[in-house]
Write a protein that holds these residues in place. Sequence first.
Motif, PDB file in Angstrom:
ATOM      1  N   GLN A  51       0.834  -1.208   0.000  1.00 46.23           N
ATOM      2  CA  GLN A  51       0.000   0.000   0.000  1.00 46.23           C
ATOM      3  C   GLN A  51       0.870   1.259   0.000  1.00 46.23           C
ATOM      4  O   GLN A  51       0.619   2.199  -0.760  1.00 46.23           O
ATOM      5  CB  GLN A  51      -0.920   0.011   1.216  1.00 46.23           C
ATOM      6  CG  GLN A  51      -1.702   1.294   1.377  1.00 46.23           C
ATOM      7  CD  GLN A  51      -2.356   1.417   2.750  1.00 46.23           C
ATOM      8  OE1 GLN A  51      -2.335   0.505   3.556  1.00 46.23           O
ATOM      9  NE2 GLN A  51      -2.913   2.587   3.016  1.00 46.23           N
ATOM     10  N   TYR A  52       1.891   1.291   0.848  1.00 46.30           N
ATOM     11  CA  TYR A  52       2.746   2.476   0.912  1.00 46.30           C
ATOM     12  C   TYR A  52       3.585   2.637  -0.345  1.00 46.30           C
ATOM     13  O   TYR A  52       3.772   3.759  -0.832  1.00 46.30           O
ATOM     14  CB  TYR A  52       3.617   2.460   2.172  1.00 46.30           C
ATOM     15  CG  TYR A  52       2.834   2.848   3.405  1.00 46.30           C
ATOM     16  CD1 TYR A  52       2.315   4.125   3.547  1.00 46.30           C
ATOM     17  CD2 TYR A  52       2.582   1.926   4.414  1.00 46.30           C
ATOM     18  CE1 TYR A  52       1.575   4.484   4.660  1.00 46.30           C
ATOM     19  CE2 TYR A  52       1.847   2.279   5.539  1.00 46.30           C
ATOM     20  CZ  TYR A  52       1.345   3.563   5.647  1.00 46.30           C
ATOM     21  OH  TYR A  52       0.611   3.913   6.753  1.00 46.30           O
ATOM     22  N   CYS A  55       1.320   4.076  -2.828  1.00 45.30           N
ATOM     23  CA  CYS A  55       1.086   5.476  -2.451  1.00 45.30           C
ATOM     24  C   CYS A  55       2.239   6.355  -2.925  1.00 45.30           C
ATOM     25  O   CYS A  55       2.033   7.368  -3.575  1.00 45.30           O
ATOM     26  CB  CYS A  55       0.924   5.576  -0.938  1.00 45.30           C
ATOM     27  SG  CYS A  55       1.062   7.241  -0.253  1.00 45.30           S
ATOM     28  N   ASP A  61      -2.729  11.040  -4.640  1.00 42.14           N
ATOM     29  CA  ASP A  61      -2.687  10.466  -3.301  1.00 42.14           C
ATOM     30  C   ASP A  61      -3.861   9.536  -3.012  1.00 42.14           C
ATOM     31  O   ASP A  61      -4.141   9.221  -1.853  1.00 42.14           O
ATOM     32  CB  ASP A  61      -2.663  11.590  -2.251  1.00 42.14           C
ATOM     33  CG  ASP A  61      -1.355  12.358  -2.265  1.00 42.14           C
ATOM     34  OD1 ASP A  61      -0.368  11.849  -2.818  1.00 42.14           O
ATOM     35  OD2 ASP A  61      -1.329  13.463  -1.711  1.00 42.14           O
ATOM     36  N   ASP A  63      -4.236   6.375  -3.247  1.00 41.00           N
ATOM     37  CA  ASP A  63      -3.870   5.125  -2.569  1.00 41.00           C
ATOM     38  C   ASP A  63      -3.214   5.376  -1.213  1.00 41.00           C
ATOM     39  O   ASP A  63      -2.688   4.443  -0.611  1.00 41.00           O
ATOM     40  CB  ASP A  63      -2.912   4.305  -3.438  1.00 41.00           C
ATOM     41  CG  ASP A  63      -3.599   3.704  -4.648  1.00 41.00           C
ATOM     42  OD1 ASP A  63      -4.801   3.395  -4.554  1.00 41.00           O
ATOM     43  OD2 ASP A  63      -2.940   3.552  -5.685  1.00 41.00           O
ATOM     44  N   CYS A  64      -3.217   6.597  -0.748  1.00 42.31           N
ATOM     45  CA  CYS A  64      -2.489   6.954   0.471  1.00 42.31           C
ATOM     46  C   CYS A  64      -3.429   7.155   1.655  1.00 42.31           C
ATOM     47  O   CYS A  64      -4.486   7.766   1.510  1.00 42.31           O
ATOM     48  CB  CYS A  64      -1.714   8.257   0.271  1.00 42.31           C
ATOM     49  SG  CYS A  64      -0.500   8.201  -1.062  1.00 42.31           S
ATOM     50  N   GLY A  68       0.808   8.022   4.861  1.00 42.77           N
ATOM     51  CA  GLY A  68       1.431   7.960   3.540  1.00 42.77           C
ATOM     52  C   GLY A  68       1.488   9.316   2.857  1.00 42.77           C
ATOM     53  O   GLY A  68       2.504   9.676   2.249  1.00 42.77           O
ATOM     54  N   ARG A  69       0.405  10.077   2.953  1.00 42.75           N
ATOM     55  CA  ARG A  69       0.393  11.421   2.348  1.00 42.75           C
ATOM     56  C   ARG A  69       1.449  12.319   2.975  1.00 42.75           C
ATOM     57  O   ARG A  69       2.148  13.054   2.288  1.00 42.75           O
ATOM     58  CB  ARG A  69      -0.987  12.064   2.502  1.00 42.75           C
ATOM     59  CG  ARG A  69      -1.984  11.611   1.471  1.00 42.75           C
ATOM     60  CD  ARG A  69      -3.252  12.447   1.494  1.00 42.75           C
ATOM     61  NE  ARG A  69      -3.970  12.363   2.759  1.00 42.75           N
ATOM     62  CZ  ARG A  69      -4.792  11.382   3.090  1.00 42.75           C
ATOM     63  NH1 ARG A  69      -5.020  10.395   2.264  1.00 42.75           N
ATOM     64  NH2 ARG A  69      -5.405  11.387   4.264  1.00 42.75           N
TER      65      ARG A  69
END
Length: 131
Positions: A51-52, A55, A61, A63-64, A68-69
Motif C-alpha cells: 500500500q505504501y 502510495c 494520493d 492510494d495513500c 502515507g500522504r
Amino acid sequence: MSRSTAAAVATAAALLVAVAARAALAQDTYSSRFDDTDLDAILADEGRVDQYVRCFLAEKDDDCDEVGRRVKAVLAEALTTDCAKCTERQKVGLPKTVRFLARERPDAWEQIQGKFDPKRRYAAAHPELSQ
C-alpha cells in the motif's frame, strides 16, 4: 518622526523579527505526529508495505492514508538532505525503511529513489543500507 513613534516602530519590528524567527524554528523539523507509528508492524505486513509503495509511486494520493500522504509530501526532501529536518525517531525510521526496501523490495526501492532522489544522494551517503 518623534522618538516615541520611532521607539514604537522599532519595538514592532523587533516583535515581527522574533515571531518570524520562532516560525522558522518551528519548521526546522517535520511533524512528529506519527513518530509513534509502529514501523516494525508496517514492515512485517506485506499488504501495508505494498500500500505504501503504491502510495509513494502514484501521481495522486488516492492510494495513500494520512501517514502515507505526509511521508510522501516530505520524502524527496528527507532523502536528498539526509533527513536534515527529521525528528530523532524519523532519523531512525528512515534508514530502517530504506534498508528493508533495499533488501526485501529492491525493485520498489529503485522506483522510489528514481522518483524522490534521482541523484541517489541518500544511498550514496549510506551505502551500508543496501548491503
